[in-house]
Design a protein around this motif. Structure first.
Motif, PDB file in Angstrom:
ATOM      1  N   UNK A  94     -11.118  11.633  19.247  1.00  0.00           N
ATOM      2  CA  UNK A  94     -11.334  12.812  19.520  1.00  0.00           C
ATOM      3  C   UNK A  94      -9.922  13.971  18.964  1.00  0.00           C
ATOM      4  N   UNK A  95      -9.822  14.813  17.733  1.00  0.00           N
ATOM      5  CA  UNK A  95      -8.738  15.544  17.234  1.00  0.00           C
ATOM      6  C   UNK A  95      -9.049  16.983  17.414  1.00  0.00           C
ATOM      7  N   UNK A  96      -7.951  17.371  17.912  1.00  0.00           N
ATOM      8  CA  UNK A  96      -7.937  18.893  17.898  1.00  0.00           C
ATOM      9  C   UNK A  96      -8.223  19.433  16.590  1.00  0.00           C
ATOM     10  N   UNK A  97      -7.664  19.018  15.907  1.00  0.00           N
ATOM     11  CA  UNK A  97      -7.533  19.377  14.571  1.00  0.00           C
ATOM     12  C   UNK A  97      -6.648  17.900  13.442  1.00  0.00           C
ATOM     13  N   UNK A  98      -7.542  18.500  12.144  1.00  0.00           N
ATOM     14  CA  UNK A  98      -7.225  17.360  10.976  1.00  0.00           C
ATOM     15  C   UNK A  98      -5.892  17.089  10.027  1.00  0.00           C
ATOM     16  N   UNK A  99      -5.613  15.629  10.883  1.00  0.00           N
ATOM     17  CA  UNK A  99      -4.282  14.927   9.333  1.00  0.00           C
ATOM     18  C   UNK A  99      -4.855  15.041   7.899  1.00  0.00           C
ATOM     19  N   UNK A 100      -3.737  15.098   8.131  1.00  0.00           N
ATOM     20  CA  UNK A 100      -3.745  14.423   6.262  1.00  0.00           C
ATOM     21  C   UNK A 100      -3.493  12.352   6.294  1.00  0.00           C
ATOM     22  N   UNK A 101      -4.835  12.177   6.149  1.00  0.00           N
ATOM     23  CA  UNK A 101      -4.983  10.577   6.126  1.00  0.00           C
ATOM     24  C   UNK A 101      -5.073  10.085   4.659  1.00  0.00           C
ATOM     25  N   UNK A 102      -4.487   8.662   4.646  1.00  0.00           N
ATOM     26  CA  UNK A 102      -4.520   8.625   3.565  1.00  0.00           C
ATOM     27  C   UNK A 102      -4.284   6.886   3.283  1.00  0.00           C
ATOM     28  N   UNK A 103      -5.103   6.274   2.455  1.00  0.00           N
ATOM     29  CA  UNK A 103      -4.965   4.505   2.364  1.00  0.00           C
ATOM     30  C   UNK A 103      -4.186   3.756   1.986  1.00  0.00           C
ATOM     31  N   UNK A 104      -3.817   2.981   1.884  1.00  0.00           N
ATOM     32  CA  UNK A 104      -2.814   2.204   1.326  1.00  0.00           C
ATOM     33  C   UNK A 104      -2.485   0.558   1.558  1.00  0.00           C
ATOM     34  N   UNK A 105      -2.591   0.235   0.567  1.00  0.00           N
ATOM     35  CA  UNK A 105      -2.412  -1.689   1.149  1.00  0.00           C
ATOM     36  C   UNK A 105      -1.223  -2.194   1.845  1.00  0.00           C
ATOM     37  N   UNK A 106      -2.368  -2.584   2.932  1.00  0.00           N
ATOM     38  CA  UNK A 106      -1.283  -3.537   4.045  1.00  0.00           C
ATOM     39  C   UNK A 106       0.145  -3.689   3.375  1.00  0.00           C
ATOM     40  N   UNK A 107      -0.827  -5.443   2.638  1.00  0.00           N
ATOM     41  CA  UNK A 107       0.024  -5.799   1.580  1.00  0.00           C
ATOM     42  C   UNK A 107       0.861  -4.730   0.477  1.00  0.00           C
ATOM     43  N   UNK A 108       2.356  -5.464   0.144  1.00  0.00           N
ATOM     44  CA  UNK A 108       2.878  -4.578  -1.176  1.00  0.00           C
ATOM     45  C   UNK A 108       2.635  -5.892  -2.513  1.00  0.00           C
ATOM     46  N   UNK A 109       2.019  -6.134  -2.831  1.00  0.00           N
ATOM     47  CA  UNK A 109       1.943  -7.106  -3.584  1.00  0.00           C
ATOM     48  C   UNK A 109       3.386  -7.372  -4.398  1.00  0.00           C
ATOM     49  N   UNK A 110       3.435  -5.552  -5.655  1.00  0.00           N
ATOM     50  CA  UNK A 110       5.268  -6.332  -5.831  1.00  0.00           C
ATOM     51  C   UNK A 110       6.296  -7.074  -4.560  1.00  0.00           C
ATOM     52  N   UNK A 111       6.076  -6.907  -3.753  1.00  0.00           N
ATOM     53  CA  UNK A 111       7.540  -7.156  -2.934  1.00  0.00           C
ATOM     54  C   UNK A 111       7.054  -8.555  -2.758  1.00  0.00           C
ATOM     55  N   UNK A 112       5.499  -9.162  -2.548  1.00  0.00           N
ATOM     56  CA  UNK A 112       5.187 -10.268  -2.787  1.00  0.00           C
ATOM     57  C   UNK A 112       5.620 -11.364  -3.795  1.00  0.00           C
ATOM     58  N   UNK A 113       5.327 -11.034  -5.016  1.00  0.00           N
ATOM     59  CA  UNK A 113       5.525 -11.531  -6.555  1.00  0.00           C
ATOM     60  C   UNK A 113       7.498 -11.751  -6.251  1.00  0.00           C
ATOM     61  N   UNK A 114       7.783 -10.577  -5.914  1.00  0.00           N
ATOM     62  CA  UNK A 114       9.650 -10.714  -6.307  1.00  0.00           C
ATOM     63  C   UNK A 114       9.439 -11.630  -5.151  1.00  0.00           C
ATOM     64  N   UNK A 115       9.407 -12.186  -3.684  1.00  0.00           N
ATOM     65  CA  UNK A 115       9.817 -13.183  -3.507  1.00  0.00           C
ATOM     66  C   UNK A 115       9.155 -14.076  -3.791  1.00  0.00           C
ATOM     67  N   UNK A 116       8.835 -14.812  -4.486  1.00  0.00           N
ATOM     68  CA  UNK A 116       8.501 -15.603  -5.547  1.00  0.00           C
ATOM     69  C   UNK A 116       9.616 -15.908  -7.030  1.00  0.00           C
ATOM     70  N   UNK A 117       9.619 -14.333  -7.631  1.00  0.00           N
ATOM     71  CA  UNK A 117      10.583 -15.484  -8.410  1.00  0.00           C
ATOM     72  C   UNK A 117      12.244 -14.817  -8.026  1.00  0.00           C
ATOM     73  N   UNK A 231      -1.931  11.671  23.196  1.00  0.00           N
ATOM     74  CA  UNK A 231      -1.391  13.187  22.780  1.00  0.00           C
ATOM     75  C   UNK A 231       0.328  13.481  24.298  1.00  0.00           C
ATOM     76  N   UNK A 232       0.211  14.464  23.683  1.00  0.00           N
ATOM     77  CA  UNK A 232       1.310  15.282  24.341  1.00  0.00           C
ATOM     78  C   UNK A 232       2.883  14.653  24.308  1.00  0.00           C
ATOM     79  N   UNK A 233       2.786  14.082  23.133  1.00  0.00           N
ATOM     80  CA  UNK A 233       4.414  13.876  23.192  1.00  0.00           C
ATOM     81  C   UNK A 233       5.853  14.754  23.724  1.00  0.00           C
ATOM     82  N   UNK A 234       6.653  14.496  24.297  1.00  0.00           N
ATOM     83  CA  UNK A 234       7.691  15.578  24.507  1.00  0.00           C
ATOM     84  C   UNK A 234       8.928  14.635  24.093  1.00  0.00           C
ATOM     85  N   UNK A 235       9.572  15.442  22.620  1.00  0.00           N
ATOM     86  CA  UNK A 235      10.866  14.742  22.814  1.00  0.00           C
ATOM     87  C   UNK A 235      11.599  15.299  23.767  1.00  0.00           C
TER      88      UNK A 235
END
Ligand SMILES: Cc1cc2nc3c(=O)[nH]c(=O)nc-3n(C[C@H](O)[C@H](O)[C@H](O)COP(=O)(O)OP(=O)(O)OC[C@H]3O[C@@H](n4cnc5c(N)ncnc54)[C@H](O)[C@@H]3O)c2cc1C
Length: 372
Positions: A94-117, A231-235
């Motif tokens: 339940x949200x009061x107003x919408x946010x921008x939500x985008x999908x990103x891969x949970x795994x970074x394939x470039x980073x994984x490849x770099x770790x191998x080499x 909700x209601x995070x107070x810095x």
């Protein structure tokens, strides 16, 4: 009484990072970390609500000096969400107003490849640099061409959501991208859950709670077995520490910040504030390294006191420390120091500019005043 060279307040991500930098750069200095809670970890041990997780990738959220070796590049929070998913038939956000939500891969394939080499440290460095540059590119793109960025996000959402889904109602924010943080759904898990009927979004205002669930202002009732409030995070600026110089209490909300690290006319004190448009750690690291450089300079010249000299009249008009429109930022702006439009009193949300200013520019810039 024990005498220390440096006192670090808080054993969160910034405090622990600062201690590590101090230990390697100034092994001879005596320091202590004061932590008011029983455990370390700050934000990440305090917030344990279901769904709590980072929206930063671990290549920049991790410290520069400690390679992240986990497979997932978007870090998990506590796994209560998994518990909820297993236990509950359906999760409604339940949200009061919408946010921008985008999908990103949970795994970074470039980073994984770099770790191998490549050797681990080098691979981490390259992956980190890649993420910094890609994040900066998309941030700049979103600020300069918000309509294009919004179209890209919406196009990706359309592909993942059911054909008749009301994207306008639940995913079209009333603000421009990065006026508030852009949220990340690792591997698009939120969209998949909506499509599979395991989750749904309701965009409405709460009127009250009933025995059955939540009564909305529209009159509709949202049935619920378990309600999780996030909700209601107070810095709280500096964790609520009352700041004073020579017994005179200061109003933090009226002080200008020097490089987003020190406070005008306040000696021997620094604080950490991270990025709002990238991983917090990137700026926390730069801040600690700047203070290590400053300590070196003071040791070389025999100085014991340093503070930025601020001419408050010349620094007008004040600009809020964080230029974000999120409620939790706006609610607490008066507690936080101000920035000015003039260098070195500006806090730029730009890693490369900060890298130049904090790592390479001379320490003695005419603004810092030193004494023995
Ligand atoms: C819900 C939420 C989500 C977030 N998500 C992200 C994200 O995805 N990516 C990102 O980069 N950042 C994120 N952040 C920002 C987050 O705050 C930083 O990532 C980071 O953890 C901040 O670390 P810190 O050490 O500066 O502060 P904190 O984690 O707040 O640690 C400060 C510590 O100081 C202690 N303390 C305070 N006052 C005193 C005192 N007077 N005496 C002794 N100890 C004291 C506190 O108990 C605490 O342990 C998020 C923040 C929140 C609240």
């Amino acid at each position: 009484m024990e005498h220390l060279d440096i006192l670090i307040v808080g054993a969160g991500l910034s405090g622990i990072g600062a201690a590590c930098h101090l230990q390697t750069q100034h092994p001879g200095k005596r320091y202590a970390i004061l932590e008011s809670r029983r455990e370390t970890g700050g934000t990440w041990s305090l917030f344990q609500y279901p769904g709590m997780r980072s929206d930063s990738d671990m290549y920049t959220f991790g410290y520069s000096f400690r390679p992240w070796t986990g497979a997932k590049s978007i870090s998990d929070g506590p796994s209560i969400l998994t518990y909820l998913r297993e236990e509950a038939a359906h999760v409604t956000m339940l949200q009061r107003s919408p946010s921008y939500i985008t999908a990103l891969p949970a795994k970074d394939v470039v980073a994984e490849l770099l770790r191998k080499v490549l050797p681990l440290r080098l691979a981490y460095r390259v992956a980190r640099t890649k993420v910094i540059l890609v994040t900066m590119f998309f941030y700049e793109l979103s600020r300069r061409f918000p309509a294009l960025f919004t179209r890209l996000i919406r196009g990706a959402q359309k592909k993942r959501l059911p054909a008749d889904y009301d994207i306008d109602a639940h995913f079209k924010p009333h603000y421009k991208p990065w006026d508030q943080r852009v949220c990340v759904a690792p591997d698009g898990d939120l969209f998949d859950a909506i499509k599979a009927g395991r989750a749904s979004i309701v965009t409405e205002h709460i009127d009250g709670f009933t025995e059955q669930g939540i009564r909305l202002k529209s009159g509709r009732t949202l049935p619920a077995d378990i309600i999780v409030s996030a909700t209601g995070l107070k810095l709280k600026a500096l964790g609520g520490i009352r700041l004073g110089v020579d017994g005179v209490l200061l109003d933090m909300g009226k002080i200008f910040t020097y490089k987003g690290i020190m406070l005008g006319n306040v000696p021997n004190m620094a604080f950490c504030v991270g990025y709002t448009n990238a991983s917090w750690t990137l700026r926390a690291d730069l801040s600690s390294l700047f203070i290590c450089r400053l300590l070196n300079y003071m040791d070389q010249h025999g100085y014991r006191r340093v503070g930025p000299k601020a001419d408050d009249e010349a620094l007008q008009p004040p600009i809020p420390l964080l230029s974000f429109t999120s409620g939790y930022v706006l609610r607490s702006l008066d507690q936080f120091p101000k920035q000015s439009g003039k260098a070195p009193w500006r806090l730029r949300q730009n890693y490369l500019v900060d890298l130049l200013n904090l790592r390479l520019r001379p320490i003695d810039d005419g603004t810092l005043v030193f004494s023995a």
